[in-house]
Every structure is written in structure tokens, then in C-alpha cells.
Design an enzyme around this catalytic site. Sequence first.
Site, PDB file in Angstrom:
ATOM      1  N   LYS A  93      81.143-127.213  28.410  1.00 54.02           N
ATOM      2  CA  LYS A  93      82.473-127.705  28.952  1.00 54.02           C
ATOM      3  C   LYS A  93      82.544-127.238  30.553  1.00 54.02           C
ATOM      4  CE  LYS A  93      87.525-127.356  27.662  1.00 54.02           C
ATOM      5  NZ  LYS A  93      88.309-126.763  26.538  1.00 54.02           N
ATOM      6  N   SER A 139      92.033-127.131  21.827  1.00 49.95           N
ATOM      7  CA  SER A 139      91.294-128.058  22.398  1.00 49.95           C
ATOM      8  C   SER A 139      89.852-127.953  21.828  1.00 49.95           C
ATOM      9  CB  SER A 139      90.910-127.219  23.765  1.00 49.95           C
ATOM     10  OG  SER A 139      92.313-127.393  24.401  1.00 49.95           O
ATOM     11  N   SER A 179      91.495-129.852  25.146  1.00 47.18           N
ATOM     12  CA  SER A 179      90.832-130.143  26.495  1.00 47.18           C
ATOM     13  C   SER A 179      89.447-130.477  26.207  1.00 47.18           C
ATOM     14  CB  SER A 179      91.170-129.094  27.310  1.00 47.18           C
ATOM     15  OG  SER A 179      90.774-127.802  26.725  1.00 47.18           O
TER      16      SER A 179
END
Length: 456
Positions: free
Chosen positions: A76, A175, A151
Site C-alpha cells: 500500500k 480500510s 483505503s
Amino acid sequence: MSELHYLSATELSHLIRTRQVSAVEVLQAHLDRIEQVNPRVNAVVTLVAEQAMDAAKAADAVEPVGPLHGVPVAHKDLTDTAGIRTTYGSPLFAGHVPERDDLVVRRLKAAGAITVGKTNTPEFGTGSHTVNDVFGLTRNPYDLTRSAGGSSGGAAAALATGMVPLADGSDMGGSLRNPASFCNVAGLRPTPGRVPAVSEIAAWYTLSVQGPMARNVDDLSLMLSVISGFDPRSPYAIKEAYAPEPEEGVAGLRVAWSPDLGGLPVDAATAAVTATAPAVFERLGARVEEVELDLEDAEVAFRTYRAWFYALAYGELDGLGANTAWNVERGREVTGADLARAERARSRLYQRMADFFDSYDVLIAPVSQVPPFPAEEPYVRAIDGVELPDYLAWMRSAYWVSVLHAPAASVPAGFTPSGLPVGVQIIGRPFADARVLRVARAFEQATGHASHHPPL
């Protein structure tokens, strides 16, 4: 071998270790897949193909060094990667290149994994819709007009489309779980401390965790075994090593079912899919009981601590995006009395749920209150006719669970009539990560939804 990109990490690891396929072949299959589908979904935002190929060639030249030897992985864009651009989704860090790998990255590398690139995230992971001013919007591979969630939306979309078999993510208010639900993959929010959090600004902050994402639960468990483990730089790191439960299935387990986590509005299409989960567990031999929950203490606790953290972490930055700036402003309004109120609320809730889990092995509920929403909308404004006060409110089914200090997995539960994925959330008592994954695996194998791939 034409579908190497859709094999699991567990399968790929076995093939590479037994020399049935090379790490170079595996990597090339995934690079080809990235080239084929990434322009449509925008999941992988920084690609390091040459570096990855050098690592794959090196992996083929030596004996396997760990359980992920030669297996591709993406990180990420909130996760620091030495020598690889890490923007945090913010124009303020558009050219930022860290000098040091995050602990999760170091552990994945030590297990033999090969970094292929970074996955998209909203600015500083703010919100469950993956869009930012650096790389733009990540689209849902099941319907390109829809959100991939967030996210960790880039990670979920990359997994769903076969660009990588494993990806790391993070979860403060959902997320890891929300994008897994939106993209028909699996994500685990571990018990805080299971994956140690090393921080110089908020070392005791337990709402945000890192965790694994994959296309199936066995891969979640494999990745968790690699990235978990004690580290003395985290003051609440769990000392016991993670190990899967030796038992399989759910026969005899006590499963609590909540269709709305205590009165939250849930979209009708989402509710219809998640309502099929209790019958699955009953067929597998579990004892299922619908329960009434009171999680409202989580609202003040989550919002207060989240706001406080944003002011602490980003309050000195100028030029923040609208969502991040809004959270910072809320944090600047937090008083000592607010923190006291939040701590009392969270403590009450923790003790209440400790008693609850004396009676039940797991709690199952919706992950998200809505299916994937239109990608051009910044957030969900109403659910089932109920108007929402702000951009956070549609994520309550995820962020209320974050306050529980508990492990929670999202696993595919089915599809709406229009073909949009919906996940079910499996929540355990704190530290029962292995139990959660055992239950998730049984559900996954009984339903088969995880084997469904998007029509790209």
C-alpha cells in the site's frame, strides 16, 4: 500455466519451491496481467518491474529462503519502501522516496516475497473510497463505474484482477475490510499488536493496524504468519506467535448473527446477501443465534480518537486535501474532557463485549452497509432512505468494530442482482485471530464465492 496470475500465493509458493515453475515465470505472468488490466482499474500506481525481475532471477538462483520465496507482493502506498516512491496519496509527498522499509515490508522480503510496486490509497488513507490528487481514482473491477472501496482500494482491485496474489493494507475504520467486501477478496483486520505498529508519534495508538489481503483465507493466514510476531519497538506487540487453529470447520461453534450491528441502516441489496450467511453456518453445524447489540459507545470513541490522531499526525502540514483537513480540524477541537468521555465509552464497550464473547465464539455481520457506490461520488450520502451527517457515517459497520480491539475478517458472501460483490464480516474476541480465520475459511469453502473473478 496460462492462468498463473490467478493461482493462490500458497499454490505459487509450492510450485516455485518444487521447481515446477520459476520465480521469473510467475513474476512475468503478473507483470503481463498488470499491463493488461491496470490501465482500466488504476490499482498499481508505482511499478518497479526491473527491480522485481532482478529479484526474481536472484530467487531462482538460490534455495528457497522462506514461505513466500519468489511470490509477488504489492505494498500500500502508505507503507514505506526503501528506494521506491511512497506518496501516501498526497501531493505533499508526490516525490517522496523513503530510505528505510516498513517492518511489514522487511518481514515479507525476509520470507522471500518480491515487491512489484505500490497500490493506490486516498490521501493518508483518509476514507473508504480510493481517490487522490496524485494518481486519481481506483475503479472497481466488477463494475468500472463503481468504487473499489478504501483505503486499501488499490490492493483489493489488484488482487481481484490477478495483478498480485498478496498485498498488505492498513485499517483504522475499515480500510482492510471495506475494499475486500467491495472487490470480492479477503482482508483481515488483526488484533492490534498482532502485526506490530512501530511509530515515533503515536506508539500507543491502537485504532490503526496493518494486515494481510489476499484472494482466499489460506493466503491470509500464510501472510499473517509472516508479518506478525513480537517487536520490542511496539509497546503493545503480542508476544505469542500466530498459528492457525488445528481444528477445521465450525461444527459446534456458537455464532452470533447481527444483520445491522445494533440498528444501523443497511442497503436492501447488501442486507439480502449478508442474510444468507447464517444458513451457511447452520448447514456446517454451527449454532447460530440472532442477537441484539449495543455498540453506540463506539461512535464517540472512534470519532474522538480518530480526530485526535489526525491533528497529531498531520496538523503541522499545509495544503492537505479536503477530507484530511476536515479530520485535522475536528482533532483540534478535541478537549481533555472529550478524551475522557471517549476512554470511558471504549472501556464500557470493551467490558460489555468481553462478556458477550463468553457466550459466542464469533459474531457475523455486514462489512459495509452498502454495495460499491458510483465512483464519481465522494462518499455515500444516504442509506435506505436515512440521510447521513458526513462522509464518515456510512462506514459505521466497519469503524464501530475497530473500537473493539478485536480481529475481524471480510470474506466474500455473494453478489447483488447487478453483480456487485458483498462481504460478510467475521469478528472474534480480542487475540482470537486464528479462530476468526478458521471460521472464515469454512465459510469461504462452503460458498465458493471467492473463486469468482471479475469480467475484465
